[in-house]
Enzyme design. Structure first.
Site, PDB file in Angstrom:
ATOM      1  N   TRP A  21      15.316  42.712  43.766  1.00 51.55           N
ATOM      2  CA  TRP A  21      16.570  42.351  43.081  1.00 51.55           C
ATOM      3  C   TRP A  21      16.224  41.424  41.928  1.00 51.55           C
ATOM      4  CZ3 TRP A  21      20.855  44.868  44.334  1.00 51.55           C
ATOM      5  CH2 TRP A  21      20.974  45.416  45.605  1.00 51.55           C
ATOM      6  N   ARG A  79      33.990  43.915  41.252  1.00 51.10           N
ATOM      7  CA  ARG A  79      34.254  45.303  41.639  1.00 51.10           C
ATOM      8  C   ARG A  79      35.596  45.427  42.352  1.00 51.10           C
ATOM      9  NH1 ARG A  79      28.886  48.214  44.264  1.00 51.10           N
ATOM     10  NH2 ARG A  79      27.679  48.492  42.319  1.00 51.10           N
ATOM     11  N   ALA A  89      25.740  54.168  25.162  1.00 44.75           N
ATOM     12  CA  ALA A  89      26.706  55.179  24.735  1.00 44.75           C
ATOM     13  C   ALA A  89      28.112  54.601  24.643  1.00 44.75           C
ATOM     14  CB  ALA A  89      26.679  56.363  25.698  1.00 44.75           C
ATOM     15  N   GLU A 120      62.336  40.510  37.238  1.00 43.45           N
ATOM     16  CA  GLU A 120      63.648  39.948  36.925  1.00 43.45           C
ATOM     17  C   GLU A 120      64.635  40.200  38.065  1.00 43.45           C
ATOM     18  OE1 GLU A 120      61.959  41.464  32.931  1.00 43.45           O
ATOM     19  OE2 GLU A 120      61.772  41.881  35.076  1.00 43.45           O
ATOM     20  N   CYS A 137      65.838  46.240  33.418  1.00 42.28           N
ATOM     21  CA  CYS A 137      65.851  44.778  33.598  1.00 42.28           C
ATOM     22  C   CYS A 137      66.784  44.118  32.590  1.00 42.28           C
ATOM     23  CB  CYS A 137      64.442  44.223  33.460  1.00 42.28           C
ATOM     24  SG  CYS A 137      63.324  44.762  34.775  1.00 42.28           S
TER      25      CYS A 137
END
Length: 368
Positions: free
Chosen positions: A187, A201, A291, A67, A102
């Site tokens: 891979w 990432r 987990a 702002e 603001c």
């Protein structure tokens, strides 16, 4: 740079779209929210497009809020802002810290109307809308709220849940395998899929694996390729009680390496939150993935699927303690993208599904 007075938008909704695009230019890993603001001249008597007086976005902690940046932009162009409308992606704050409130800045500027997308859940800074209304400013909220919340997802999770936003990355064959029977795994996915994963990432504050994956694969957990030139490297986090070898790849930059000696995902996220991490990507392996899922701590899933069938080998996720189909850990497919020969399925929490298990994690923890 001053805004030219010839700039116009067709509607307040269009101004909000512009504010959202401005907000997205803010630093993605900053502890403060990414916010954009557009100032519109009062509507003309005959209607029609609204003139843009100023625009701004928050450039990071310690810099002017969106702002204030928009007000400065308007003033530098010689625009009169009294009676104007502020279109903001987040409710104007009502808190004075390193920068001024603001809400007060908008009141002092004499704005007549404020439209925002997302209400501020931060108890320290919220209350801006009420302050503006109590001083005669017309306030409208909720315009394009879904887009606003998507942009602020990591920051909102930190404020409301006191933990980082969690993305679970899975890269597997069509039958859910992350390694063949002989243990080989590089891979499974193509170069196009791996490049996309590095771009993801680059958006995160931390990349997390368990000690099992660290010992088996010796990953660097770094951003490589073109994405590495556009953002600082994330923290490289290993979770588990076993030691990490002195020559491990994750230790290449000691300032980025974090070893959390715990088996509890809740504790791990609490510690990363204290370190300032707002978005964490959990990258494996099967035990740690399970987990975090069992603990109900995954907010979204990036599932990279290779057109390969193995039949045997390690599963992408270990046991989730689900005995019946009705108790399955369910997700909603938000988008599907082809990546070379592979496919990325992006999933978000299915709020209609059976509640996820939240609380204590099973005794085996996330990594041995």
């Amino acid at each position: 740079m001053p805004i030219q007075e010839s700039n116009r938008v067709e509607s307040v909704d269009a101004a909000m779209q512009l504010a959202l695009s401005l907000a997205a230019r803010g630093p993605i890993r900053d502890p403060n929210p990414r916010v954009g603001c557009v100032l519109l001249a009062p509507p003309s008597p005959g209607g029609g497009p609204r003139r843009i007086l100023g625009r701004g976005f928050h450039r990071g902690a310690g810099t002017p809020h969106a702002e204030a940046a928009a007000l400065d932009d308007a003033r530098s162009a010689g625009a009169e802002v009294r009676g104007a409308t502020a279109v903001v992606t987040l409710e104007p704050c009502s808190h004075t810290g390193r920068t001024a409130s603001c809400a007060d800045a908008l009141l002092e500027a004499g704005l007549a109307e404020v439209v925002f997308a997302v209400a501020d859940p931060n108890p320290v800074a919220s209350g801006g809308a009420a302050r503006l209304r109590s001083n005669g400013v017309r306030v409208l909220e909720g315009l394009r709220v879904a887009e606003g919340e998507a942009l602020l997802r990591a920051w909102l999770t930190g404020v409301t849940e006191g933990r980082p936003f969690v993305t679970l990355k899975l890269a597997s064959t069509l039958d859910g395998r992350v390694a063949a029977a002989d243990g080989s795994s590089r891979w499974i996915t193509s170069e196009a899929a791996r490049l996309h994963a590095h771009q993801r990432r680059a958006e995160a504050c931390a990349i997390l694996v368990g000690t099992g994956t660290q010992r088996a694969d010796d990953p660097t957990l770094s951003v490589r390729g073109p994405a590495a030139f556009h953002a600082p490297q994330p923290l490289r986090v290993v979770v588990g009680m076993r030691d990490v070898a002195a020559d491990a790849a994750v230790r290449a930059d000691p300032e980025l390496f974090v070893h959390l000696r715990t088996h509890d995902p809740v504790t791990a996220l609490e510690e990363l939150h204290l370190l300032g991490a707002r978005h964490v990507i959990v990258e494996g392996g099967p035990t740690i993935s399970a987990a975090f899922l069992r603990a109900g701590l995954v907010d979204e899933i990036d599932a990279y699927l290779a057109p390969i069938l193995l039949g045997d080998g390690a599963s992408s996720v270990a046991s989730l303690d689900v005995g019946r189909l009705r108790d399955a850990n369910r997700w909603t497919t938000e988008s599907v993208h082809p990546l070379g020969v592979d496919t990325l399925i992006h999933l978000v929490r299915d709020t209609r599904a059976h509640p996820q298990h939240v609380g204590a994690v099973a005794a085996e923890g996330v990594a041995a």
